[in-house]
Design a protein around this motif. Structure first.
Motif, PDB file in Angstrom:
ATOM      1  N   LYS A   1     -17.942   8.867   8.060  1.00  0.00           N
ATOM      2  CA  LYS A   1     -16.608   9.038   7.500  1.00  0.00           C
ATOM      3  C   LYS A   1     -15.694   9.806   8.461  1.00  0.00           C
ATOM      4  O   LYS A   1     -14.511   9.514   8.578  1.00  0.00           O
ATOM      5  CB  LYS A   1     -16.710   9.783   6.165  1.00  0.00           C
ATOM      6  CG  LYS A   1     -15.478   9.560   5.312  1.00  0.00           C
ATOM      7  CD  LYS A   1     -15.477  10.434   4.092  1.00  0.00           C
ATOM      8  CE  LYS A   1     -14.109  10.375   3.437  1.00  0.00           C
ATOM      9  NZ  LYS A   1     -13.939  11.440   2.474  1.00  0.00           N
TER      10      LYS A   1
ATOM     11  N   GLU B   1      -7.690  -7.817   4.706  1.00  0.00           N
ATOM     12  CA  GLU B   1      -7.393  -7.084   3.464  1.00  0.00           C
ATOM     13  C   GLU B   1      -7.756  -5.602   3.584  1.00  0.00           C
ATOM     14  O   GLU B   1      -7.244  -4.773   2.837  1.00  0.00           O
ATOM     15  CB  GLU B   1      -8.163  -7.669   2.265  1.00  0.00           C
ATOM     16  CG  GLU B   1      -7.741  -9.054   1.830  1.00  0.00           C
ATOM     17  CD  GLU B   1      -8.305 -10.159   2.728  1.00  0.00           C
ATOM     18  OE1 GLU B   1      -9.212  -9.859   3.546  1.00  0.00           O
ATOM     19  OE2 GLU B   1      -7.824 -11.298   2.631  1.00  0.00           O
ATOM     20  N   ASP B   2      -8.691  -5.276   4.504  1.00  0.00           N
ATOM     21  CA  ASP B   2      -9.120  -3.873   4.646  1.00  0.00           C
ATOM     22  C   ASP B   2      -8.191  -3.050   5.537  1.00  0.00           C
ATOM     23  O   ASP B   2      -8.324  -1.823   5.621  1.00  0.00           O
ATOM     24  CB  ASP B   2     -10.538  -3.795   5.241  1.00  0.00           C
ATOM     25  CG  ASP B   2     -11.581  -4.354   4.285  1.00  0.00           C
ATOM     26  OD1 ASP B   2     -11.202  -4.656   3.129  1.00  0.00           O
ATOM     27  OD2 ASP B   2     -12.741  -4.493   4.693  1.00  0.00           O
ATOM     28  N   LEU B   3      -7.257  -3.734   6.210  1.00  0.00           N
ATOM     29  CA  LEU B   3      -6.374  -3.033   7.152  1.00  0.00           C
ATOM     30  C   LEU B   3      -5.626  -1.848   6.529  1.00  0.00           C
ATOM     31  O   LEU B   3      -5.667  -0.742   7.075  1.00  0.00           O
ATOM     32  CB  LEU B   3      -5.345  -4.011   7.730  1.00  0.00           C
ATOM     33  CG  LEU B   3      -5.615  -4.625   9.100  1.00  0.00           C
ATOM     34  CD1 LEU B   3      -4.448  -5.530   9.466  1.00  0.00           C
ATOM     35  CD2 LEU B   3      -5.811  -3.554  10.159  1.00  0.00           C
TER      36      LEU B   3
ATOM     37  N   VAL C   1     -12.107  -6.655  11.658  1.00  0.00           N
ATOM     38  CA  VAL C   1     -11.742  -6.003  10.394  1.00  0.00           C
ATOM     39  C   VAL C   1     -11.194  -7.076   9.450  1.00  0.00           C
ATOM     40  O   VAL C   1     -10.262  -7.794   9.829  1.00  0.00           O
ATOM     41  CB  VAL C   1     -10.646  -4.937  10.622  1.00  0.00           C
ATOM     42  CG1 VAL C   1     -10.249  -4.283   9.301  1.00  0.00           C
ATOM     43  CG2 VAL C   1     -11.091  -3.910  11.640  1.00  0.00           C
ATOM     44  N   PRO C   2     -11.764  -7.227   8.236  1.00  0.00           N
ATOM     45  CA  PRO C   2     -11.159  -8.166   7.283  1.00  0.00           C
ATOM     46  C   PRO C   2      -9.704  -7.758   7.052  1.00  0.00           C
ATOM     47  O   PRO C   2      -9.418  -6.565   6.845  1.00  0.00           O
ATOM     48  CB  PRO C   2     -11.994  -7.980   6.011  1.00  0.00           C
ATOM     49  CG  PRO C   2     -13.273  -7.373   6.480  1.00  0.00           C
ATOM     50  CD  PRO C   2     -12.938  -6.550   7.688  1.00  0.00           C
TER      51      PRO C   2
ATOM     52  N   GLU D   1      -6.311   5.771   5.879  1.00  0.00           N
ATOM     53  CA  GLU D   1      -7.328   6.821   6.022  1.00  0.00           C
ATOM     54  C   GLU D   1      -7.180   7.556   7.353  1.00  0.00           C
ATOM     55  O   GLU D   1      -7.654   8.672   7.504  1.00  0.00           O
ATOM     56  CB  GLU D   1      -8.737   6.194   5.990  1.00  0.00           C
ATOM     57  CG  GLU D   1      -9.292   5.975   4.606  1.00  0.00           C
ATOM     58  CD  GLU D   1     -10.473   4.996   4.612  1.00  0.00           C
ATOM     59  OE1 GLU D   1     -11.117   4.839   5.680  1.00  0.00           O
ATOM     60  OE2 GLU D   1     -10.719   4.387   3.558  1.00  0.00           O
TER      61      GLU D   1
ATOM     62  N   SER E   1      -6.141   0.163   3.945  1.00  0.00           N
ATOM     63  CA  SER E   1      -6.899   1.381   3.646  1.00  0.00           C
ATOM     64  C   SER E   1      -7.417   2.029   4.924  1.00  0.00           C
ATOM     65  O   SER E   1      -7.418   3.258   5.050  1.00  0.00           O
ATOM     66  CB  SER E   1      -8.032   1.101   2.658  1.00  0.00           C
ATOM     67  OG  SER E   1      -8.677  -0.083   2.993  1.00  0.00           O
ATOM     68  N   LEU E   2      -7.826   1.213   5.905  1.00  0.00           N
ATOM     69  CA  LEU E   2      -8.313   1.775   7.168  1.00  0.00           C
ATOM     70  C   LEU E   2      -7.190   2.546   7.881  1.00  0.00           C
ATOM     71  O   LEU E   2      -7.392   3.646   8.402  1.00  0.00           O
ATOM     72  CB  LEU E   2      -8.827   0.630   8.052  1.00  0.00           C
ATOM     73  CG  LEU E   2      -9.697   0.995   9.255  1.00  0.00           C
ATOM     74  CD1 LEU E   2     -10.862   1.889   8.856  1.00  0.00           C
ATOM     75  CD2 LEU E   2     -10.221  -0.280   9.931  1.00  0.00           C
TER      76      LEU E   2
ATOM     77  N   LYS F   1       0.842  -1.201   0.000  1.00  0.00           N
ATOM     78  CA  LYS F   1       0.000   0.000   0.000  1.00  0.00           C
ATOM     79  C   LYS F   1       0.880   1.255   0.000  1.00  0.00           C
ATOM     80  O   LYS F   1       0.633   2.208  -0.750  1.00  0.00           O
ATOM     81  CB  LYS F   1      -0.901  -0.020   1.243  1.00  0.00           C
ATOM     82  CG  LYS F   1      -1.733   1.231   1.457  1.00  0.00           C
ATOM     83  CD  LYS F   1      -2.987   1.231   0.620  1.00  0.00           C
ATOM     84  CE  LYS F   1      -3.864   2.437   0.952  1.00  0.00           C
ATOM     85  NZ  LYS F   1      -4.946   2.596  -0.016  1.00  0.00           N
TER      86      LYS F   1
ATOM     87  N   TYR G   1     -11.691  -0.874  16.115  1.00  0.00           N
ATOM     88  CA  TYR G   1     -12.419  -1.532  15.024  1.00  0.00           C
ATOM     89  C   TYR G   1     -12.300  -3.036  15.244  1.00  0.00           C
ATOM     90  O   TYR G   1     -11.199  -3.584  15.166  1.00  0.00           O
ATOM     91  CB  TYR G   1     -11.812  -1.171  13.663  1.00  0.00           C
ATOM     92  CG  TYR G   1     -12.047   0.261  13.232  1.00  0.00           C
ATOM     93  CD1 TYR G   1     -13.087   0.578  12.355  1.00  0.00           C
ATOM     94  CD2 TYR G   1     -11.227   1.286  13.697  1.00  0.00           C
ATOM     95  CE1 TYR G   1     -13.305   1.893  11.957  1.00  0.00           C
ATOM     96  CE2 TYR G   1     -11.437   2.598  13.309  1.00  0.00           C
ATOM     97  CZ  TYR G   1     -12.473   2.897  12.437  1.00  0.00           C
ATOM     98  OH  TYR G   1     -12.688   4.191  12.045  1.00  0.00           O
TER      99      TYR G   1
END
Ligand SMILES: [Zn+2]
Length: 609
Positions: A586, A599-601, A596-597, A607, A603-604, A499, A593
């Motif tokens: 948002k 794979e989403d780590l 959390v899947p 952000e 972007s979370l 990322k 959290y």
């Protein structure tokens, strides 16, 4: 530093003293220097700052204007024999500092370098994200004519910063100028009457008298040499106001010996004949003891009386040559010594800004635009300091540049520092909360803290295991829970790195100039499997790494599909203030959290950087 053309280098800590003797700082910074001798008795100092050393290095190279600008920097430990080392990393005798030195052929170019570094420093401090202020500053020991400081407001600070919220004027107390309110200015007529009257006409002033030794300490001339001269420096400020020594010393920047030592400090209602009497006594006591120690007696001294009057102490509507001349004549007549044999004297009067600006003084900048606004004084800690030096070091140390037309001139210089250790401490002191530290991401020792909480089945029989290597050793290599743990840690590391690489290649700046903060070196794995869960959870919040990823029951039961994420900076944030916003979800500053899947780590995390 790289993005403004800085070249990194390392200078030795052990420095020869000769250049320091040449610039006179071996004498003026004497008490702050750590001095060492080698086995042959050659003297060295441990580098407190590197203007002398870098100028000597550059002077060895016959530099052509084509090679300039030259911008050199280092990040190294410096040494200063502080009188009062204090507060952990704030004022240590050994400290880490980033220092840069710039070399240009003209003043104009040197000021362009100054501006480049100023802007780079703004970018550095903004990227860290802790509020700071830029203040006009005095040049102090380093010297030069233009200087600014970066500060973080902090009640434990050693500096006082004066700030106007209306126009943004910000200056260190050493440099700040304010308009004194509620103090009745003494009229020119009253002041001249004060000087003229013998007795019984007194006025309120704050007065300091400095007396120079008859022979400057550095001079070898004998007291029998013709006429000696002695400076008597009299500073007159409004009653109740403190003299600003940085401003007073600026009149003696060529030779501080001419200022002398303070022999009198009054803050009272006094008449001029009393004052003269006091000063005369001080001079006689001082000089008699001098002559008792240094025969033969010689009183051929020329006394230079110099009156420095704060421009706000007396109201001179128009400071004309005549009005000043009249004052000089009046003072001249009063400076006669009744008891001295040879009366030679000279009197000068200078009006200037001499006092500390204080909280609630009026802002001068606003006042010039007919706006009434007050200065506010706040404690602050200095985190960076930049100086335009001109030829202060290049001239004595012979560092020259050959210009286009072949003339050779002294190089124009600037120097710039960030106190890395004190910045780290002050920044973290600004962001912390009651649960511990909250590291700003860009200066955090780690970005991500991975905390695996082993399921009972995997932990069974491994109470003494205190590292991931020992855990692997003590387990069956095909244990599915061990496999889940190892592949989970590897996956988190990999997707975060991916990322970040993607983000960096999308931005316009050179990747080599971009700091990587999500690579594997910046991920901390808490593999203290022998410690209790509660202890480690407490630790993870107290040491304040920005993101904590917990690999707990959900992680193992889902075979590594889900993790828990904690964002440290949101732990004690009041989210109610955001509830009015349209994009409520948002903008929500959520601390935990769950599920959390994996794979989403990335972007979370990105952000919420
Ligand atoms: Zn203002």
């Amino acid at each position: 530093m790289q993005s403004i053309g800085g070249q990194k280098m390392t200078m030795p800590s052990l420095l020869p003293i000769e250049p320091w003797v040449t610039t006179k700082r071996y004498e003026t910074m004497n008490n702050d220097l750590f001095k060492v001798n080698d086995r042959k008795g050659t003297k060295y100092i441990l580098g407190p700052t590197f203007e002398e050393e870098i100028t000597t290095i550059v002077a060895n190279d016959n530099i052509s204007y084509k090679k300039l600008p030259l911008r050199l920097y280092q990040i190294s430990n410096k040494f200063r024999d502080e009188m009062r080392p204090r507060s952990l990393l704030l004022r240590g005798r050994e400290f880490l500092m980033k220092d840069m030195y710039t070399f240009d052929s003209t003043e104009k170019d040197a000021l362009i370098s100054y501006k480049s570094v100023l802007e780079a420093y703004h970018r550095i401090f903004k990227r860290v994200g802790v509020d700071y202020a830029l203040a006009d500053a005095d040049s102090g020991d380093i010297g030069g004519s233009l200087s600014q400081e970066f500060h973080i407001f902090n009640q434990d600070g050693e500096d006082n910063i004066l700030n106007c919220e209306t126009c943004g004027y910000t200056a260190n107390e050493e440099k700040a100028v304010g308009i004194i309110k509620n103090v009745e200015k003494i009229s020119y007529e009253s002041f001249t009457r004060w000087i003229s009257d013998q007795i019984d006409y007194s006025l309120d002033f704050s007065i300091s008298v400095y007396l120079q030794d008859i022979i400057p300490k550095s001079s070898q001339s004998s007291p029998t040499d013709s006429i000696q001269s002695q400076n008597i420096n009299i500073f007159i400020a409004p009653h109740g106001r403190n003299l600003n020594m940085a401003k007073c010393k600026s009149f003696f920047s060529e030779n501080l010996d001419l200022l002398g030592n303070r022999v009198l400090n009054l803050n009272k209602n006094i008449d001029f004949s009393q004052l003269t009497e006091l000063i005369n006594t001080k001079i006689e006591n001082n000089n008699n003891s001098f002559y008792n120690d240094n025969q033969p007696l010689n009183k051929n001294i020329k006394y230079n009386f110099r009156y420095f009057v704060d421009q706000q102490a007396i109201d001179i509507p128009e400071m004309t040559h005549e009005s000043i001349k009249k004052l000089v004549d009046l003072l001249d007549a009063k400076n006669s010594f009744s008891k001295t044999e040879n009366i030679l004297h000279e009197t000068n009067v200078l009006f200037s800004d001499l006092v500390n600006a204080e909280n609630n003084d009026q802002c001068k900048k606003c006042s010039a635009n007919n706006i009434s606004s007050n200065l506010v004084s706040r404690k602050a800690i200095e985190i960076g300091h930049i100086f335009y030096l001109g030829t202060k070091y290049s001239l004595p140390l012979n560092a020259k540049v050959a210009l286009k037309n072949s003339t050779v001139v002294p190089i124009e210089m600037g120097c710039y520092g960030i106190g890395v250790m004190r910045y780290m401490q002050t920044a973290v002191d600004s962001t912390r909360d009651n649960d511990g530290l909250i590291w700003p991401l860009t200066i955090s020792p780690f970005s991500v803290y991975i905390l695996p909480l082993l399921p009972k089945t995997l932990a069974k029989g491994k109470s003494g295991v205190c590292s991931i290597e020992q855990l692997i050793e003590a387990s069956n290599s095909d244990d599915p829970e061990l496999q889940t743990l190892i592949s989970g840690i590897n996956k988190i590391t990999k997707i975060l790195e991916l990322k970040e690489s993607k983000e960096l290649s999308n931005s316009s700046a050179l990747i080599k100039n971009k700091q990587k903060i999500f690579d594997s070196e910046n991920i901390l794995l808490d593999d203290r499997f022998h410690l209790a869960t509660g202890y480690k959870l407490y630790d993870s919040e107290m040491i304040g790494i920005p993101f904590t990823i917990i690999l707990g029951a959900d992680f193992f039961s889902s075979k590594g599909a889900f993790v828990e994420l904690k964002i440290r900076k949101y732990k004690n944030i009041d989210n109610n203030q955001d509830s009015q916003t349209k994009h409520e979800n948002k903008n929500k500053k959520q601390f935990i959290y769950r599920k959390v899947p994996i794979e989403d780590l990335p972007s979370l995390i990105f952000e919420n950087k």
